[in-house]
Design an enzyme around this catalytic site. Structure first.
Site, PDB file in Angstrom:
ATOM      1  N   ASN A  33      40.143  40.564  39.630  1.00  0.00           N
ATOM      2  CA  ASN A  33      39.198  39.465  39.418  1.00  0.00           C
ATOM      3  C   ASN A  33      40.019  38.280  38.905  1.00  0.00           C
ATOM      4  O   ASN A  33      40.439  38.273  37.744  1.00  0.00           O
ATOM      5  CB  ASN A  33      38.135  39.881  38.386  1.00  0.00           C
ATOM      6  CG  ASN A  33      37.200  38.721  38.051  1.00  0.00           C
ATOM      7  OD1 ASN A  33      37.254  37.665  38.692  1.00  0.00           O
ATOM      8  ND2 ASN A  33      36.366  38.909  37.049  1.00  0.00           N
ATOM      9  N   TRP A  34      40.257  37.328  39.780  1.00  0.00           N
ATOM     10  CA  TRP A  34      41.117  36.194  39.400  1.00  0.00           C
ATOM     11  C   TRP A  34      40.374  35.159  38.553  1.00  0.00           C
ATOM     12  O   TRP A  34      40.979  34.208  38.091  1.00  0.00           O
ATOM     13  CB  TRP A  34      41.678  35.528  40.660  1.00  0.00           C
ATOM     14  CG  TRP A  34      42.826  36.265  41.251  1.00  0.00           C
ATOM     15  CD1 TRP A  34      43.394  37.421  40.790  1.00  0.00           C
ATOM     16  CD2 TRP A  34      43.584  35.897  42.419  1.00  0.00           C
ATOM     17  NE1 TRP A  34      44.447  37.793  41.588  1.00  0.00           N
ATOM     18  CE2 TRP A  34      44.572  36.882  42.597  1.00  0.00           C
ATOM     19  CE3 TRP A  34      43.502  34.845  43.332  1.00  0.00           C
ATOM     20  CZ2 TRP A  34      45.495  36.822  43.647  1.00  0.00           C
ATOM     21  CZ3 TRP A  34      44.413  34.789  44.378  1.00  0.00           C
ATOM     22  CH2 TRP A  34      45.399  35.772  44.530  1.00  0.00           C
ATOM     23  N   LYS A  35      39.069  35.312  38.416  1.00  0.00           N
ATOM     24  CA  LYS A  35      38.274  34.343  37.640  1.00  0.00           C
ATOM     25  C   LYS A  35      38.584  32.930  38.140  1.00  0.00           C
ATOM     26  O   LYS A  35      38.706  32.731  39.339  1.00  0.00           O
ATOM     27  CB  LYS A  35      38.532  34.542  36.147  1.00  0.00           C
ATOM     28  CG  LYS A  35      38.361  36.020  35.730  1.00  0.00           C
ATOM     29  CD  LYS A  35      38.358  36.273  34.270  1.00  0.00           C
ATOM     30  CE  LYS A  35      38.111  37.760  34.010  1.00  0.00           C
ATOM     31  NZ  LYS A  35      38.016  38.119  32.635  1.00  0.00           N
ATOM     32  N   HIS A 117      29.036  39.954  35.943  1.00  0.00           N
ATOM     33  CA  HIS A 117      30.187  39.935  35.039  1.00  0.00           C
ATOM     34  C   HIS A 117      29.741  39.368  33.684  1.00  0.00           C
ATOM     35  O   HIS A 117      28.910  38.469  33.634  1.00  0.00           O
ATOM     36  CB  HIS A 117      31.322  39.094  35.635  1.00  0.00           C
ATOM     37  CG  HIS A 117      32.606  39.282  34.884  1.00  0.00           C
ATOM     38  ND1 HIS A 117      32.862  38.638  33.703  1.00  0.00           N
ATOM     39  CD2 HIS A 117      33.682  40.068  35.145  1.00  0.00           C
ATOM     40  CE1 HIS A 117      34.050  39.021  33.257  1.00  0.00           C
ATOM     41  NE2 HIS A 117      34.565  39.892  34.116  1.00  0.00           N
ATOM     42  N   GLU A 119      31.054  37.355  31.738  1.00  0.00           N
ATOM     43  CA  GLU A 119      31.229  35.903  31.581  1.00  0.00           C
ATOM     44  C   GLU A 119      30.071  35.145  32.224  1.00  0.00           C
ATOM     45  O   GLU A 119      29.682  34.081  31.758  1.00  0.00           O
ATOM     46  CB  GLU A 119      32.590  35.480  32.165  1.00  0.00           C
ATOM     47  CG  GLU A 119      33.734  35.900  31.240  1.00  0.00           C
ATOM     48  CD  GLU A 119      35.027  36.255  31.932  1.00  0.00           C
ATOM     49  OE1 GLU A 119      35.229  35.859  33.094  1.00  0.00           O
ATOM     50  OE2 GLU A 119      35.853  36.948  31.295  1.00  0.00           O
ATOM     51  N   GLU A 186      32.958  47.221  31.643  1.00  0.00           N
ATOM     52  CA  GLU A 186      33.840  46.254  31.005  1.00  0.00           C
ATOM     53  C   GLU A 186      33.300  45.919  29.607  1.00  0.00           C
ATOM     54  O   GLU A 186      32.451  45.028  29.463  1.00  0.00           O
ATOM     55  CB  GLU A 186      33.920  44.974  31.832  1.00  0.00           C
ATOM     56  CG  GLU A 186      34.520  45.181  33.205  1.00  0.00           C
ATOM     57  CD  GLU A 186      35.174  43.907  33.728  1.00  0.00           C
ATOM     58  OE1 GLU A 186      36.333  43.990  34.144  1.00  0.00           O
ATOM     59  OE2 GLU A 186      34.542  42.843  33.700  1.00  0.00           O
ATOM     60  N   GLY A 192      40.209  40.334  28.087  1.00  0.00           N
ATOM     61  CA  GLY A 192      41.120  39.252  27.723  1.00  0.00           C
ATOM     62  C   GLY A 192      41.593  39.280  26.281  1.00  0.00           C
ATOM     63  O   GLY A 192      42.190  38.313  25.810  1.00  0.00           O
ATOM     64  N   SER A 231      41.504  44.313  29.605  1.00  0.00           N
ATOM     65  CA  SER A 231      42.903  44.368  29.154  1.00  0.00           C
ATOM     66  C   SER A 231      43.693  45.524  29.772  1.00  0.00           C
ATOM     67  O   SER A 231      44.521  46.160  29.110  1.00  0.00           O
ATOM     68  CB  SER A 231      42.984  44.419  27.624  1.00  0.00           C
ATOM     69  OG  SER A 231      42.449  43.227  27.070  1.00  0.00           O
ATOM     70  N   GLY A 252      41.696  41.635  35.212  1.00  0.00           N
ATOM     71  CA  GLY A 252      41.706  40.176  35.126  1.00  0.00           C
ATOM     72  C   GLY A 252      43.130  39.672  35.014  1.00  0.00           C
ATOM     73  O   GLY A 252      43.857  39.583  36.004  1.00  0.00           O
ATOM     74  N   GLY A 253      43.557  39.377  33.789  1.00  0.00           N
ATOM     75  CA  GLY A 253      44.864  38.755  33.531  1.00  0.00           C
ATOM     76  C   GLY A 253      46.031  39.384  34.290  1.00  0.00           C
ATOM     77  O   GLY A 253      46.819  38.670  34.928  1.00  0.00           O
TER      78      GLY A 253
HETATM   79  P1  13P Z   1      41.215  41.193  31.582  1.00  0.00           P
HETATM   80  O1  13P Z   1      41.913  42.236  32.420  1.00  0.00           O
HETATM   81  O2  13P Z   1      41.948  39.894  31.553  1.00  0.00           O
HETATM   82  O3  13P Z   1      40.909  41.722  30.211  1.00  0.00           O
HETATM   83  O4  13P Z   1      39.822  40.862  32.293  1.00  0.00           O
HETATM   84  C1  13P Z   1      38.982  41.910  32.636  1.00  0.00           C
HETATM   85  C2  13P Z   1      37.875  41.370  33.466  1.00  0.00           C
HETATM   86  O5  13P Z   1      37.015  40.662  32.981  1.00  0.00           O
HETATM   87  C3  13P Z   1      37.857  41.713  34.898  1.00  0.00           C
HETATM   88  O6  13P Z   1      36.631  41.415  35.479  1.00  0.00           O
END
Ligand code: 13P
Length: 275
Positions: A33-35, A117, A119, A186, A192, A231, A252-253
């Protein structure tokens, strides 16, 4: 043997066989997930550098303007990678400024859509009813929803994790009868933050999620892949891959860099044979 005992044993055996069949259908996924990250040039460099093994399902969910360019890049580099949107709307089309329809996602080569998600729940106030509408629309269009659920730190501290997950799952899956979807657990406090859930805690929560799915969908719940997200990196991925109810990860990251995403892919590609 007493007929009632014989029937009881027959039912046990039938259930065990059914469970095994559904478990064998379960796929392993490593999903990025590149956000709100990357330009076309950066995405192109990423795919040039990514090895991306074939023996695991890899999906990349970039920001919407990158979907079509990435579809072309994947084709050019002949990478076995699926494409997903980070969000989708519940209506077919119309006056919804800034939104993206299932048809649009399919048009640019998407097979998946992240829905719910945290967010989006937090910043765009998506509630369980909206998420339910999105899951239904995605399924109707033939997209595989990647439904995200998870508790906040406050809810965790109040020991409300199971209650929150149950509400989110029953809400998002209302009137849904298919198991053609992916669940991502999640925990919001792990996203993050560098504070990933331990593999044991994640496994325990995934088992709970599966029990809720079973209440909603019956035995078919065994075939649903439940991914962990929060994470995840090349170091902790192996711990998750060993757990029977963790069928992959949503990253994500660590998915923004080809080398670190490859490390995670390699862990799951080498996963247990029973997955
Ligand atoms: P991180 O891997 O950066 O913690 O993000 C997880 C995420 O929200 C994937 O959708």
């Amino acid at each position: 043997m007493e007929p009632s005992i014989e029937n009881y044993i027959k039912n046990l055996v039938r259930d065990a066989i059914l469970n095994l069949q559904f478990q064998n259908d379960r796929q392993t996924y490593v999903i990025a997930n590149w956000k709100m990250n990357k330009t076309i040039a950066e995405a192109s460099e990423f795919f040039q550098n990514l090895n991306g093994r074939q023996d695991v399902n890899i999906v990349v969910c970039p920001p919407a303007p990158l979907l079509y360019p990435i579809q072309l890049i994947i084709e050019q580099f002949k990478k076995p990678i699926g494409l997903g949107g980070q969000n989708v709307h519940w209506e077919e089309k119309g006056a919804y400024t800034g939104e993206i329809s299932t048809e649009m996602l399919k048009d640019v080569g998407c097979e998946y859509a992240i829905i719910g998600h945290s967010e989006r729940r937090q910043y765009f106030l998506e509630d369980d009813a909206a998420i339910n509408g999105k899951v239904k629309k995605a399924l109707k269009a033939g997209l595989i929803p990647i439904l995200c659920v998870g508790e906040t730190l406050e809810e965790k501290n109040l020991l409300q994790t199971e209650q929150v997950l149950s509400r989110q799952l029953f809400g998002a899956l209302k009137d849904i009868e298919t198991s053609q979807l992916i669940i991502a657990y999640e925990p919001v406090w792990a996203i993050g933050s560098g504070q990933s859930a331990t593999a044991d805690l994640a496994e325990q929560t995934h088992a709970y999620i599966r029990s809720v799915l079973e209440r909603v969908l019956g035995k078919r719940a065994e075939s649903i892949s439940i991914l962990y997200g929060g994470s995840v990196n090349g170091e902790n991925a192996a711990d998750y891959s060993r757990m029977p109810n963790i069928d992959g990860v949503l990253v994500g990251g660590a998915s923004l860099n080809a080398a670190s995403f490859d490390e995670i892919i390699d862990v799951f590609a080498k996963g247990e044979p029973n997955k």
